[in-house]
Design a protein around this motif. Structure first.
Motif, PDB file in Angstrom:
ATOM      1  N   LEU B  53      24.572 -52.512 -27.457  1.00  0.00           N
ATOM      2  CA  LEU B  53      25.041 -51.043 -27.285  1.00  0.00           C
ATOM      3  C   LEU B  53      26.043 -50.650 -28.387  1.00  0.00           C
ATOM      4  N   ALA B  54      26.945 -52.010 -28.444  1.00  0.00           N
ATOM      5  CA  ALA B  54      27.915 -51.594 -29.561  1.00  0.00           C
ATOM      6  C   ALA B  54      27.409 -51.604 -31.002  1.00  0.00           C
ATOM      7  N   ALA B 100      17.349 -54.998 -19.935  1.00  0.00           N
ATOM      8  CA  ALA B 100      16.726 -53.681 -20.107  1.00  0.00           C
ATOM      9  C   ALA B 100      17.403 -52.558 -20.778  1.00  0.00           C
ATOM     10  N   ILE B 101      18.728 -52.505 -20.568  1.00  0.00           N
ATOM     11  CA  ILE B 101      19.477 -51.599 -21.191  1.00  0.00           C
ATOM     12  C   ILE B 101      19.617 -51.869 -22.607  1.00  0.00           C
ATOM     13  N   GLY B 102      20.122 -53.193 -23.102  1.00  0.00           N
ATOM     14  CA  GLY B 102      19.975 -53.956 -24.435  1.00  0.00           C
ATOM     15  C   GLY B 102      18.689 -53.390 -25.130  1.00  0.00           C
ATOM     16  N   THR B 103      17.653 -54.202 -24.577  1.00  0.00           N
ATOM     17  CA  THR B 103      16.431 -53.797 -25.159  1.00  0.00           C
ATOM     18  C   THR B 103      16.117 -52.346 -25.636  1.00  0.00           C
ATOM     19  N   PHE B 104      16.355 -51.554 -24.626  1.00  0.00           N
ATOM     20  CA  PHE B 104      15.955 -50.010 -24.572  1.00  0.00           C
ATOM     21  C   PHE B 104      16.838 -49.525 -25.909  1.00  0.00           C
ATOM     22  N   ALA B 105      18.354 -49.951 -25.593  1.00  0.00           N
ATOM     23  CA  ALA B 105      19.204 -49.297 -26.764  1.00  0.00           C
ATOM     24  C   ALA B 105      18.606 -49.666 -28.081  1.00  0.00           C
ATOM     25  N   ILE B 106      18.289 -50.948 -28.350  1.00  0.00           N
ATOM     26  CA  ILE B 106      17.820 -51.488 -29.617  1.00  0.00           C
ATOM     27  C   ILE B 106      16.582 -50.733 -30.048  1.00  0.00           C
ATOM     28  N   SER B 107      15.781 -50.447 -29.023  1.00  0.00           N
ATOM     29  CA  SER B 107      14.369 -49.906 -29.445  1.00  0.00           C
ATOM     30  C   SER B 107      14.369 -48.378 -29.834  1.00  0.00           C
ATOM     31  N   VAL B 108      15.363 -47.665 -29.477  1.00  0.00           N
ATOM     32  CA  VAL B 108      15.309 -46.274 -29.644  1.00  0.00           C
ATOM     33  C   VAL B 108      16.622 -45.859 -30.683  1.00  0.00           C
TER      34      VAL B 108
END
Lengths: 225, 266
Positions: B53-54, B100-108
Motif C-alpha cells: 500500500l505504501a 489479499a489487500i496487498g496483492t489487490f493494491a499492487i494489481s490495481v
C-alpha cells in the motif's frame, strides 16, 4: 493487626457482580479452606486478594511485611506444556521475582531462598531436573516450592489437588499441614471437595450467593454435615 | 568462501542477516513456547500489505509498515490471550486478508513498478546501509531487553498468571514484546520475504528444544542455531546461485531434522 483483612469487598467481571460482600480476617498461622458451588466466585475472590482483579468497592489490608506481590500463589490452570524446557531450579527461582523490584538478576540471597523452599518440601535433589520429566505429584510440589519462594507469610492455592491421584493428594495435604504448623505460614486453599478430609484447615470461608462468611472448621462441619 | 565478502552488498547482507537471525531467534523462543508461532506468519503478511500500500501511495514503505505492524502485533497478541476469541482463527483471517489487500493494491496500481517477488520471498542482497544501521540498532535493543528482562520473560512465558501475582507488569512486557516482534518481522522481510520470515522465528527454537532441556539452554542454542543456519544458507546461496531466503529456510529445516533424529537416537 491481622495478617489479612478483607472488608466489604465487591468484585465484578465486566458488568456482572461475582462477589457482593466478602468480609473476613486471617491471622498468622491460619489455614482457611474456601468452599462453594461451581461458579460461586472462589477463584474470583482469591484473584481479588492477589490484585489480579481490581475491587469494585471495599478494601483489602495486609499486615506488616506483606503485600500483594509477596503472596505465594499456586494457580489452578498451571498445566505447562509437557515439552516446556525448564529446570525445577529455574521455575522455583521465578517465585523470587516479587522481591527483585527493577533488578535484572537474582541475588545470592534469592538463590539460597529458592533452594531452601525446595529443601522445605524435601525435593532439593530435583533442582537440576527437567520439569517436563516429573510426575504430577512432583510437579505440584515444585510449583508449591515456587510459591514458597514468593512468601514467608501467606500462601494462596487454587484447587491444588485437581490433577492429583488419591495418594498424591493425601501426601500434598500432609505437606501443607506441615508447612502451616512448622513455618507458621497462613494458607488460603480453594477446595472443590466438601469431604471433611479435604477441609484440613482450622477455618472455612464459605461462598454462597456472592457472600463470603468465615467460620471455624468444626462449626462449619457441625452446621452443614 | 571469504572472497564473497569482498562485495559491499554481501557485507551488508551478512550484517543484516546476522542481526535479524539473532532477533528472530530471541523473539521466537517466547512466541513458540507461548504457542503463538503463527503470529509471526500473520504479522509478516500484514507487513506485506503495508509495504504494498505504501509503495502504491508513493510513501516510504518502511515508515508505513513499522507502525502498522506494531499496532497489529499488539492487538493480535492480546487477541491470542483472550479466552473469548479463537486467536488462531483471528490470525488466519488477518493473514489471508493482508495478503489479499496487498496483492489487490499492487494489481490495481498503474505506473508503479513493484517487485512482488522481493516482498514475498525477500531480497537480502539489495539491503541498503540504512537497513544495516536499523538492523544493528534493533539487535542491540532486543539483546539488551532480553538480558535486562530475561527472568521476567521466563516467568511470563512459563506461567503468566503467576508472573502477574508477583508483580510482573505483563501488559508492559507484552507491549514491548509486540514492538520488538514487529521490528524483527519488518526488517526480516528484507531477508526472507513475508512468506518465509516466520520460519526464521520458529525453526531455531524448535531445533533448540530438541537439544536443550532448560530455558537458558534453549535461548542460547536457538540464537546459535539461527546464526549458523544463516551463515551456511548465505554461503550456499552464493555458491549455488540459489535464492538466499529459501536456502536459509532449507538449512534450518535440515538442522531441525538432524536434531530430531539425534534426539530419537539418544
Amino acid at each position: 493487626m491481622s495478617l489479612l483483612s478483607v472488608k466489604k469487598l465487591r468484585l465484578k467481571y465486566g458488568e456482572q457482580t461475582i462477589i457482593k460482600d466478602a468480609s473476613f480476617a486471617l491471622e498468622p498461622g491460619d489455614f482457611a479452606c474456601v468452599v462453594g458451588a461451581n461458579g460461586s466466585g472462589k477463584s474470583t475472590l482469591i484473584k481479588g486478594i492477589l490484585g489480579l482483579i481490581k475491587p469494585a468497592s471495599g478494601a483489602i489490608e495486609f499486615g506488616e511485611g506483606l503485600d500483594q506481590t509477596k503472596i505465594g500463589y499456586l494457580p489452578q490452570d498451571t498445566r505447562p506444556d509437557a515439552n516446556f524446557p525448564a529446570t525445577v531450579e529455574e521455575i522455583v527461582l521465578s517465585g523470587c521475582l516479587g522481591h527483585m523490584k527493577m533488578r535484572p538478576f537474582y541475588c545470592h540471597h534469592e538463590k539460597k531462598h529458592a533452594m531452601e523452599s525446595l529443601a522445605m518440601l524435601g525435593i532439593e535433589n530435583l533442582a537440576k531436573h527437567s520439569f517436563a520429566n516429573l510426575s504430577g505429584g512432583q510437579r505440584q510440589k515444585v510449583l508449591l516450592a515456587r510459591s514458597l519462594s514468593a512468601t514467608k507469610k501467606l500462601l494462596i492455592l487454587d484447587e491444588p489437588s485437581n490433577n492429583l491421584d488419591y495418594k498424591s493428594r493425601k501426601d500434598f495435604y500432609k505437606t501443607l499441614a506441615k508447612l502451616n504448623k512448622d513455618q507458621h505460614l497462613a494458607i488460603i486453599m480453594i477446595t472443590h471437595d466438601l469431604d471433611a478430609d479435604d477441609l484440613i484447615g482450622n477455618k472455612v470461608i464459605a461462598l454462597e450467593n456472592g457472600t463470603a462468611t468465615i467460620a471455624k472448621t468444626e462449626d462449619y462441619l457441625e452446621k452443614y454435615k | 568462501m571469504i572472497e564473497m565478502f569482498q562485495y559491499a552488498f554481501m557485507q551488508r547482507a551478512l550484517i543484516v542477516g546476522l542481526c535479524v537471525a539473532i532477533c528472530a531467534a530471541l523473539v521466537g523462543v517466547s512466541l513458540v513456547l507461548r504457542k503463538n508461532s503463527m503470529i509471526g506468519d500473520g504479522l509478516s503478511h500484514t507487513a506485506f500489505s503495508a509495504f504494498a500500500l505504501a509503495t502504491v501511495l508513493g510513501l516510504a514503505p518502511l515508515y508505513v509498515a513499522l507502525p502498522v505492524v506494531v499496532i497489529a502485533s499488539f492487538f493480535v497478541l492480546r487477541l491470542s490471550q483472550s479466552k473469548k476469541v479463537h486467536g488462531d482463527a483471528a490470525i488466519a483471517v488477518l493473514s489471508a486478508s493482508s495478503l489479499a489487500i496487498g496483492t489487490f493494491a499492487i494489481s490495481v496500481s498503474k505506473g508503479v513498478n513493484i517487485d512482488l517477488n522481493s516482498y514475498l520471498f525477500g531480497s537480502i542482497l539489495s539491503a541498503s546501509w540504512t537497513d544495516v544501521i536499523m538492523s544493528i540498532v534493533l539487535a542491540i535493543i532486543v539483546v539488551g531487553l532480553y538480558l535486562f528482562a530475561y527472568h521476567r520473560i521466563f516467568a511470563i512465558t512459563f506461567d503468566e498468571e503467576f508472573a502477574k501475582s508477583v508483580g510482573v507488569k505483563t501488559g508492559i512486557y507484552d507491549a514491548i514484546f509486540a514492538a520488538i516482534c514487529s521490528c524483527t518481522i519488518v526488517l526480516g522481510m528484507r531477508l526472507l520475504g513475508s512468506l518465509l520470515i516466520s520460519s526464521l522465528i520458529i525453526f531455531p527454537t524448535l531445533t533448540a528444544m530438541r537439544l536443550a532441556k532448560n530455558f537458558k539452554g534453549v535461548v542460547f542454542a536457538s540464537v546459535l542455531i539461527s546464526i549458523i543456519a544463516f551463515l551456511i544458507g548465505l554461503a550456499s546461496s552464493y555458491m549455488l546461485a540459489t535464492p538466499t531466503g529459501a536456502t536459509v529456510v532449507l538449512v534450518n529445516l535440515t538442522v531441525f531434522i538432524l536434531a530430531t533424529i539425534l534426539k530419537k537416537l539418544k
